[in-house]
Design a protein around this motif. Structure first.
Motif, PDB file in Angstrom:
ATOM      1  N   LEU A   1     -18.530   1.128 -10.841  1.00  0.00           N
ATOM      2  CA  LEU A   1     -18.726  -0.208 -10.278  1.00  0.00           C
ATOM      3  C   LEU A   1     -20.140  -0.408  -9.767  1.00  0.00           C
ATOM      4  CD1 LEU A   1     -15.416  -0.572  -8.236  1.00  0.00           C
ATOM      5  CD2 LEU A   1     -15.907  -1.438 -10.531  1.00  0.00           C
ATOM      6  N   ALA A   2     -20.777   0.694  -9.343  1.00  0.00           N
ATOM      7  CA  ALA A   2     -22.161   0.620  -8.851  1.00  0.00           C
ATOM      8  C   ALA A   2     -22.742   2.022  -8.774  1.00  0.00           C
ATOM      9  CB  ALA A   2     -22.222  -0.035  -7.475  1.00  0.00           C
ATOM     10  N   PHE A   3     -24.027   2.113  -9.074  1.00  0.00           N
ATOM     11  CA  PHE A   3     -24.809   3.318  -8.809  1.00  0.00           C
ATOM     12  C   PHE A   3     -25.661   3.009  -7.576  1.00  0.00           C
ATOM     13  CE2 PHE A   3     -24.073   3.314 -13.411  1.00  0.00           C
ATOM     14  CZ  PHE A   3     -23.563   4.591 -13.617  1.00  0.00           C
ATOM     15  N   LEU A   4     -25.285   3.601  -6.436  1.00  0.00           N
ATOM     16  CA  LEU A   4     -25.956   3.256  -5.183  1.00  0.00           C
ATOM     17  C   LEU A   4     -27.297   3.967  -5.014  1.00  0.00           C
ATOM     18  CD1 LEU A   4     -22.881   3.132  -2.788  1.00  0.00           C
ATOM     19  CD2 LEU A   4     -23.912   1.300  -4.146  1.00  0.00           C
ATOM     20  N   GLU A   5     -27.554   4.947  -5.861  1.00  0.00           N
ATOM     21  CA  GLU A   5     -28.857   5.624  -5.880  1.00  0.00           C
ATOM     22  C   GLU A   5     -29.498   5.449  -7.249  1.00  0.00           C
ATOM     23  OE1 GLU A   5     -30.587   6.912  -3.489  1.00  0.00           O
ATOM     24  OE2 GLU A   5     -29.014   6.470  -2.050  1.00  0.00           O
ATOM     25  N   PRO A   6     -30.822   5.279  -7.325  1.00  0.00           N
ATOM     26  CA  PRO A   6     -31.793   5.358  -6.223  1.00  0.00           C
ATOM     27  C   PRO A   6     -32.018   4.046  -5.491  1.00  0.00           C
ATOM     28  CG  PRO A   6     -32.973   5.111  -8.262  1.00  0.00           C
ATOM     29  CD  PRO A   6     -31.512   5.140  -8.638  1.00  0.00           C
TER      30      PRO A   6
ATOM     31  N   THR B   1     -25.104   8.464  -7.286  1.00  0.00           N
ATOM     32  CA  THR B   1     -24.056   8.102  -6.333  1.00  0.00           C
ATOM     33  C   THR B   1     -23.146   7.033  -6.932  1.00  0.00           C
ATOM     34  OG1 THR B   1     -25.511   8.701  -4.488  1.00  0.00           O
ATOM     35  CG2 THR B   1     -23.573   7.409  -3.944  1.00  0.00           C
ATOM     36  N   PRO B   2     -22.353   7.400  -7.938  1.00  0.00           N
ATOM     37  CA  PRO B   2     -21.511   6.426  -8.635  1.00  0.00           C
ATOM     38  C   PRO B   2     -20.225   6.114  -7.876  1.00  0.00           C
ATOM     39  CG  PRO B   2     -21.199   8.593  -9.590  1.00  0.00           C
ATOM     40  CD  PRO B   2     -22.251   8.750  -8.511  1.00  0.00           C
ATOM     41  N   VAL B   3     -19.926   4.843  -7.737  1.00  0.00           N
ATOM     42  CA  VAL B   3     -18.641   4.401  -7.193  1.00  0.00           C
ATOM     43  C   VAL B   3     -17.728   4.188  -8.392  1.00  0.00           C
ATOM     44  CG1 VAL B   3     -17.430   2.657  -5.849  1.00  0.00           C
ATOM     45  CG2 VAL B   3     -19.768   3.332  -5.222  1.00  0.00           C
TER      46      VAL B   3
END
Length: 415
Positions: free
Chosen positions: A355-360, A340-342
């Protein structure tokens, strides 16, 4: 919940070579949307939101429509419009479409808002409804078409402005000219419609008058040039030549010769006169990012959207400075496969930075998996990125909706 962690910068194995990762992890706020207190089919977000006046406006729905997938005992399709206040970190429900429409039992009721939410100069939010299942769009369920609605952004007072501006067609695609108060829509036919194709229409919401209704409309998104009042689209879903509608001079859309572009999602117009779009990447390993010059009507390919295995981008926002695009590949449930890359995309260099990998991270910490978005918006100061998510709590696809506010570090917003 509010988090900041180095774990948000841990890349997945699918990350492509050459994609950069931010040096500083962002602070991220997360909360569930209220009102999801019965089973949807499923609860979901399909329409793009808006950040304006220090607030964020977005919509979710239960995806129900009488006779479609079974109503789970609820009895009607429902969509909600919300206002998020970043100062109080709270959501306020502004509108409930089932209550606004107040239809008799057994009538088709829309459980989706699939187009944009936009704010007019009159202080009202404008948006349109869309079907849950096409099976409900029949004479049996009294289907005459979907609705254009407006909601006062301060009071929440709401009304149905137009019913079936294109008869027996739903409205999955929309954008508002906030100054001229013209609502533009792309439609999808109901089962009993004589016209099976997508249509384009223009509706004057101040005069409550239909200005244009023609075939070969856009399936999912349009370009709006605020500086000129012109709207552009590509007929159908695939890349192609642009059509232009200028309400000051045109009776119907006109082909813009020499153009080629894809428009599955589009940004607002920047101060420099550019709108950025992305081609349809669904069931594909890549999607093209485009630049459209609203002054010269030039289209230009400036890069690709993917950072991993997923390409489908259904919402794209541009920062206040006009240089950085923000989006999440994997809109229809697949974003988690790439962590889930932003993504931040530099329109000058074509470089992509996560900017962030929200997973895992969220799955491990909270037991919820963020599985794609159709709504992104950047705050007017460029510091906050709002993303409405379809969220799984162990379900195969997703079963509810949540909101993240990604606070973009200043160091990551500098060239």
């Amino acid at each position: 919940m509010t988090d900041q962690s180095a774990d948000l910068l841990k890349p997945p194995e699918t990350l492509r070579e050459g994609v950069e990762i931010a040096a500083t992890p962002p602070t991220v706020d997360f909360l569930y949307y209220p009102g999801q207190n019965y089973e949807g089919k499923p609860w979901s977000n399909w329409g793009d939101g808006l950040a304006v006046g220090g607030k964020y406006y977005s919509a979710i729905g239960d995806h129900l429509a009488i006779g479609s997938k079974g109503d789970g005992g609820h009895g009607t399709g429902t969509a909600f419009v919300f206002e998020y206040d970043p100062e109080t970190k709270s959501l306020r429900k502004l509108a409930d479409t089932s209550k606004v429409l107040d239809l008799p039992k057994g009538h088709y009721t829309p459980g989706k808002i699939h187009g944009r939410i936009d704010l007019g100069r009159d202080g009202n939010l404008y948006y349109a409804t869309h079907r849950g299942s096409k099976n409900a769009t029949t004479d049996e369920y009294h289907y005459r078409g979907d609705w254009i609605l407006r909601t006062n952004a301060q009071t929440g007072e709401s009304e149905a402005l137009a019913h079936g501006p294109v008869p027996k067609h739903a409205i999955p695609n929309s954008v508002l000219d906030p100054e001229r108060l013209i609502f533009y829509g792309g439609t999808a036919a109901g089962l009993n419609s004589e016209d099976e194709g997508d249509r384009f229409f223009a509706y004057d919401v101040a005069k409550e008058k239909l200005l244009c209704d023609v075939p070969d409309g856009p399936a999912r998104y349009m370009i709006f040039a605020r500086s000129t009042g012109r709207v552009y689209f590509v007929p159908g879903k695939e890349d192609g030549a642009l059509m232009r509608f200028d309400p000051a001079v045109d009776q119907r859309p006109i082909k813009v010769e020499g153009t080629h572009i894809g428009v599955r999602a589009a940004t607002r117009e920047t101060d420099g006169g550019h709108v950025y779009t992305v081609s349809l990447g669904q069931r594909s390993d890549e999607a093209t990012v485009w630049s459209f010059n609203t002054r010269t009507e030039e289209t230009r390919r400036i890069g690709t959207a993917s950072v991993g295995s997923e390409a489908y981008v259904a919402a794209m926002a541009v920062g206040a400075e006009g240089r950085y695009l923000y989006y999440v590949p994997g809109a229809h449930g697949g974003s988690f496969r790439d962590g889930t890359p932003v993504v931040q995309f530099d329109v000058q260099t074509g470089k992509k930075k996560v900017l962030a990998f929200l997973e895992p991270f969220y799955t491990n910490k909270y037991g919820l998996t963020l599985k794609g978005t159709y709504s992104t918006a950047v705050s007017e100061d460029g510091e906050k990125l709002y993303i409405t998510w379809n969220v799984s709590r162990g379900s195969r696809a997703w079963d509810c909706c949540g909101l993240t506010v990604v606070h973009i570090p200043e160091s990551e917003r500098r060239p």
